[in-house]
Enzyme design. Structure first.
Site, PDB file in Angstrom:
ATOM      1  N   GLY A   1      42.649  55.036  36.978  1.00 57.22           N
ATOM      2  CA  GLY A   1      43.231  53.693  36.964  1.00 57.22           C
ATOM      3  C   GLY A   1      44.311  53.518  35.906  1.00 57.22           C
TER       4      GLY A   1
ATOM      5  CE1 TYR B   1      36.798  42.540  36.016  1.00 59.34           C
ATOM      6  CE2 TYR B   1      37.302  40.765  34.470  1.00 59.34           C
ATOM      7  CZ  TYR B   1      37.394  42.091  34.842  1.00 59.34           C
ATOM      8  OH  TYR B   1      38.087  42.981  34.042  1.00 59.34           O
TER       9      TYR B   1
ATOM     10  CE  LYS C   1      54.579  37.665  44.300  1.00 53.48           C
ATOM     11  NZ  LYS C   1      54.238  36.297  43.839  1.00 53.48           N
TER      12      LYS C   1
ATOM     13  NE  ARG D   1      46.677  34.661  32.011  1.00 58.28           N
ATOM     14  CZ  ARG D   1      46.381  33.377  32.195  1.00 58.28           C
ATOM     15  NH1 ARG D   1      46.560  32.509  31.203  1.00 58.28           N
ATOM     16  NH2 ARG D   1      45.919  32.938  33.346  1.00 58.28           N
TER      17      ARG D   1
HETATM   18  P1  NAP Z   1      42.304  49.892  37.782  1.00 56.31           P
HETATM   19  O1  NAP Z   1      43.671  50.397  37.525  1.00 56.31           O
HETATM   20  O2  NAP Z   1      42.053  49.047  38.967  1.00 56.31           O
HETATM   21  O3  NAP Z   1      41.326  51.155  37.838  1.00 56.31           O
HETATM   22  C1  NAP Z   1      39.984  50.996  38.196  1.00 56.31           C
HETATM   23  C2  NAP Z   1      39.314  52.333  38.064  1.00 56.31           C
HETATM   24  O4  NAP Z   1      37.926  52.178  38.410  1.00 56.31           O
HETATM   25  C3  NAP Z   1      39.899  53.393  39.017  1.00 56.31           C
HETATM   26  O5  NAP Z   1      39.864  54.630  38.378  1.00 56.31           O
HETATM   27  C4  NAP Z   1      38.928  53.347  40.183  1.00 56.31           C
HETATM   28  O6  NAP Z   1      38.858  54.572  40.896  1.00 56.31           O
HETATM   29  C5  NAP Z   1      37.613  53.107  39.431  1.00 56.31           C
HETATM   30  N1  NAP Z   1      36.584  52.548  40.301  1.00 56.31           N
HETATM   31  C6  NAP Z   1      36.603  51.335  40.936  1.00 56.31           C
HETATM   32  N2  NAP Z   1      35.485  51.189  41.687  1.00 56.31           N
HETATM   33  C7  NAP Z   1      34.755  52.324  41.511  1.00 56.31           C
HETATM   34  C8  NAP Z   1      33.526  52.803  42.037  1.00 56.31           C
HETATM   35  N3  NAP Z   1      32.802  52.062  42.885  1.00 56.31           N
HETATM   36  N4  NAP Z   1      33.108  54.022  41.659  1.00 56.31           N
HETATM   37  C9  NAP Z   1      33.825  54.780  40.821  1.00 56.31           C
HETATM   38  N5  NAP Z   1      34.986  54.398  40.281  1.00 56.31           N
HETATM   39  C10 NAP Z   1      35.446  53.189  40.625  1.00 56.31           C
HETATM   40  O7  NAP Z   1      41.734  49.091  36.541  1.00 56.31           O
HETATM   41  P2  NAP Z   1      42.215  49.091  35.014  1.00 56.31           P
HETATM   42  O8  NAP Z   1      43.165  47.973  34.862  1.00 56.31           O
HETATM   43  O9  NAP Z   1      42.565  50.465  34.568  1.00 56.31           O
HETATM   44  O10 NAP Z   1      40.869  48.634  34.297  1.00 56.31           O
HETATM   45  C11 NAP Z   1      40.108  49.501  33.475  1.00 56.31           C
HETATM   46  C12 NAP Z   1      39.091  48.670  32.718  1.00 56.31           C
HETATM   47  O11 NAP Z   1      39.760  47.738  31.892  1.00 56.31           O
HETATM   48  C13 NAP Z   1      38.171  47.855  33.629  1.00 56.31           C
HETATM   49  O12 NAP Z   1      36.850  47.908  33.150  1.00 56.31           O
HETATM   50  C14 NAP Z   1      38.738  46.447  33.527  1.00 56.31           C
HETATM   51  O13 NAP Z   1      37.739  45.486  33.748  1.00 56.31           O
HETATM   52  C15 NAP Z   1      39.251  46.439  32.108  1.00 56.31           C
HETATM   53  N6  NAP Z   1      40.310  45.458  31.832  1.00 56.31           N
HETATM   54  C16 NAP Z   1      41.486  45.496  32.551  1.00 56.31           C
HETATM   55  C17 NAP Z   1      42.471  44.570  32.271  1.00 56.31           C
HETATM   56  C18 NAP Z   1      43.780  44.547  33.033  1.00 56.31           C
HETATM   57  O14 NAP Z   1      44.586  43.645  32.786  1.00 56.31           O
HETATM   58  N7  NAP Z   1      44.054  45.486  33.910  1.00 56.31           N
HETATM   59  C19 NAP Z   1      42.271  43.606  31.264  1.00 56.31           C
HETATM   60  C20 NAP Z   1      41.082  43.618  30.555  1.00 56.31           C
HETATM   61  C21 NAP Z   1      40.117  44.557  30.836  1.00 56.31           C
HETATM   62  P3  NAP Z   1      39.865  54.854  42.158  1.00 56.31           P
HETATM   63  O15 NAP Z   1      41.211  55.118  41.565  1.00 56.31           O
HETATM   64  O16 NAP Z   1      39.296  56.057  42.797  1.00 56.31           O
HETATM   65  O17 NAP Z   1      39.823  53.623  42.997  1.00 56.31           O
HETATM   66  P1  GDP Z   2      44.597  36.312  34.659  1.00 60.76           P
HETATM   67  O1  GDP Z   2      45.354  36.536  33.402  1.00 60.76           O
HETATM   68  O2  GDP Z   2      43.211  36.877  34.604  1.00 60.76           O
HETATM   69  O3  GDP Z   2      44.616  34.883  35.099  1.00 60.76           O
HETATM   70  O4  GDP Z   2      45.268  37.157  35.834  1.00 60.76           O
HETATM   71  P2  GDP Z   2      46.752  37.502  36.285  1.00 60.76           P
HETATM   72  O5  GDP Z   2      47.218  38.709  35.573  1.00 60.76           O
HETATM   73  O6  GDP Z   2      46.666  37.555  37.768  1.00 60.76           O
HETATM   74  O7  GDP Z   2      47.708  36.307  35.804  1.00 60.76           O
HETATM   75  C1  GDP Z   2      47.670  35.088  36.424  1.00 60.76           C
HETATM   76  C2  GDP Z   2      48.739  34.133  35.893  1.00 60.76           C
HETATM   77  O8  GDP Z   2      50.036  34.570  36.299  1.00 60.76           O
HETATM   78  C3  GDP Z   2      48.527  32.747  36.473  1.00 60.76           C
HETATM   79  O9  GDP Z   2      48.988  31.769  35.555  1.00 60.76           O
HETATM   80  C4  GDP Z   2      49.405  32.792  37.708  1.00 60.76           C
HETATM   81  O10 GDP Z   2      49.793  31.479  38.130  1.00 60.76           O
HETATM   82  C5  GDP Z   2      50.604  33.591  37.190  1.00 60.76           C
HETATM   83  N1  GDP Z   2      51.364  34.287  38.259  1.00 60.76           N
HETATM   84  C6  GDP Z   2      52.649  34.026  38.607  1.00 60.76           C
HETATM   85  N2  GDP Z   2      53.043  34.802  39.617  1.00 60.76           N
HETATM   86  C7  GDP Z   2      51.983  35.611  39.917  1.00 60.76           C
HETATM   87  C8  GDP Z   2      51.805  36.649  40.884  1.00 60.76           C
HETATM   88  O11 GDP Z   2      52.678  36.987  41.680  1.00 60.76           O
HETATM   89  N3  GDP Z   2      50.588  37.283  40.877  1.00 60.76           N
HETATM   90  C9  GDP Z   2      49.602  36.953  39.982  1.00 60.76           C
HETATM   91  N4  GDP Z   2      48.440  37.643  40.001  1.00 60.76           N
HETATM   92  N5  GDP Z   2      49.738  35.951  39.080  1.00 60.76           N
HETATM   93  C10 GDP Z   2      50.925  35.286  39.048  1.00 60.76           C
END
Ligand code: NAP
Ligand code: GDP
Length: 322
Positions: A17, A144, A195, A216
């Site tokens: 991921g 979540y 987009k 954010r």
């Molecule tokens: P991501 O890009 O969507 O990656 C998710 C990862 O989890 C992928 O490697 C996926 O594997 C794996 N996965 C999902 N379902 C699974 C399953 N059933 N079994 C095994 N593996 C599985 O997510 P990310 O953004 O890197 O997030 C990583 C961590 O950071 C998560 O715990 C998330 O909650 C946390 N986090 C993310 C954000 C954010 O903004 N992205 C913010 C705060 C915290 P595949 O590639 O094979 O699908």
């Molecule tokens: P959050 O931070 O957990 O709420 O998740 P997001 O990363 O999806 O961010 C959401 C915020 O971005 C909200 O305020 C949305 O209204 C704004 N936003 C604006 N355009 C977009 C879009 O195209 N996709 C998403 N996911 N959020 C958008």
């Protein structure tokens, strides 16, 4: 707790991921790994972690000493609004399987991932590590949020009952190469970058969802990866630690849009669809605890990180997740 001798064998769940790929880069290209260490990066193809026997088999195969637990069902605001039940159920199952199996296989340390979007909706700001359970989360992502909060409950229970050092990190919104750029399901930055790409190609308007007023804090996936390695090696509290840029770095979606427009050299019109949700208006996080441990850690400037992400998306358009 039983001690660990010899080099670490680290299993990274969610290794394919956004965050997992950044850790892989830091480990393999920035000298993040130490002599003798083994790093294993898992995707869901190696094991479906919602399934207990597949989870056990993958631990049996690799016999890790340490686990960086990143795997989760993850999505932006609009996917969360649609799929709260799946977010709850899948993430509860993944977390239960990973932590229980880690304990059974005598894993010395597990670092799991919470998020700043799981905090109480009705709160004072800035939020900090002590406030995770102090009230219901925002209604948009309660599935979540509750599943993630349980990771902290597990960590406390494993410590009390078994003396385990299983802990968690709390990143703010993450972005970078290898993100999910899907327009419907992705987080705000990758969705808007995608987009903008389409609007530029087709000569159409860039449509932003919501009013643009929401605030954010964003962390670049490579900065987060560097901090994850430090947590794995050095941080020895069970309580979570916020991994965030400072409060002064908080930025409105409107300002983010302007930066993306510039970075992707989009010159067409930008429209805001205010009928769509803003989600949480803010979730201002304090990084005071991180700063006590790491006063000198330097975050990549936001503009630079956005530019690198836009450039990566353009260069990898065909293979990017979208
Ligand atoms: P991501 O890009 O969507 O990656 C998710 C990862 O989890 C992928 O490697 C996926 O594997 C794996 N996965 C999902 N379902 C699974 C399953 N059933 N079994 C095994 N593996 C599985 O997510 P990310 O953004 O890197 O997030 C990583 C961590 O950071 C998560 O715990 C998330 O909650 C946390 N986090 C993310 C954000 C954010 O903004 N992205 C913010 C705060 C915290 P595949 O590639 O094979 O699908
Ligand atoms: P959050 O931070 O957990 O709420 O998740 P997001 O990363 O999806 O961010 C959401 C915020 O971005 C909200 O305020 C949305 O209204 C704004 N936003 C604006 N355009 C977009 C879009 O195209 N996709 C998403 N996911 N959020 C958008």
């Amino acid at each position: 707790m039983e001690g660990q001798t010899g080099p670490m064998r680290v299993l990274v769940t969610g290794g394919s991921g956004l965050v997992g790929r950044a850790i892989e880069r830091v480990v393999k290209e920035e000298g993040g790994a130490r002599e003798g260490e083994e790093w294993i990066f898992l995707s869901s193809k190696d094991a479906d972690l919602t399934n207990a026997s597949e989870t056990k088999a993958v631990f049996e195969k690799h016999r890790p000493t340490h686990v960086l637990h990143l795997a989760a069902m993850v999505g932006g605001l609009f996917r969360n609004l649609r799929e709260n039940y799946d977010f709850l159920r899948k993430n509860l199952a993944i977390n239960d399987n990973v932590l229980h199996t880690a304990h059974e296989f005598n894993v010395v340390k597990v670092v799991s991932c919470l998020s700043t979007c799981i905090f109480p909706d009705n709160t004072t700001y800035p939020i900090d590590e002590t406030m995770v359970h102090r009230g219901p989360p925002h209604s948009s992502n309660f599935g979540y949020a509750y599943a993630k909060r349980m990771l902290d409950v597990y960590n406390r229970a494993y410590f009390e009952q078994h003396g385990r050092l299983y802990t968690s990190i709390i990143p703010t919104n993450v972005f970078g190469p290898h993100d999910n750029f899907n327009i419907e399901d992705g987080h705000v930055l990758p969705a808007l970058i995608h987009k903008a790409h389409i609007a530029k190609r087709n000569g159409t308007a860039l449509e932003v969802w919501g009013s643009g007023r929401a605030l954010r804090q964003f962390i670049y996936s490579l900065d987060l990866a560097r901090l994850c390695l430090w947590v794995l090696r050095e941080y020895d509290e069970v309580e979570p630690i916020m991994l965030s840029v400072g409060e002064e770095e908080e930025i409105s979606i409107k300002d983010v849009v302007d930066i993306i427009v510039k970075a992707s050299e989009f010159t067409g019109p930008v429209i805001y669809d205010a009928s769509k949700s803003d989600g949480q208006l803010k979730k201002t996080a304090s990084n005071a605890k991180l700063r006590r441990y790491r006063p000198d850690f330097s975050f990549t400037p936001f503009h630079k990180a956005i530019k690198e992400t836009c450039d990566w998306f353009e260069a990898n358009y065909d293979s990017a997740r979208k």
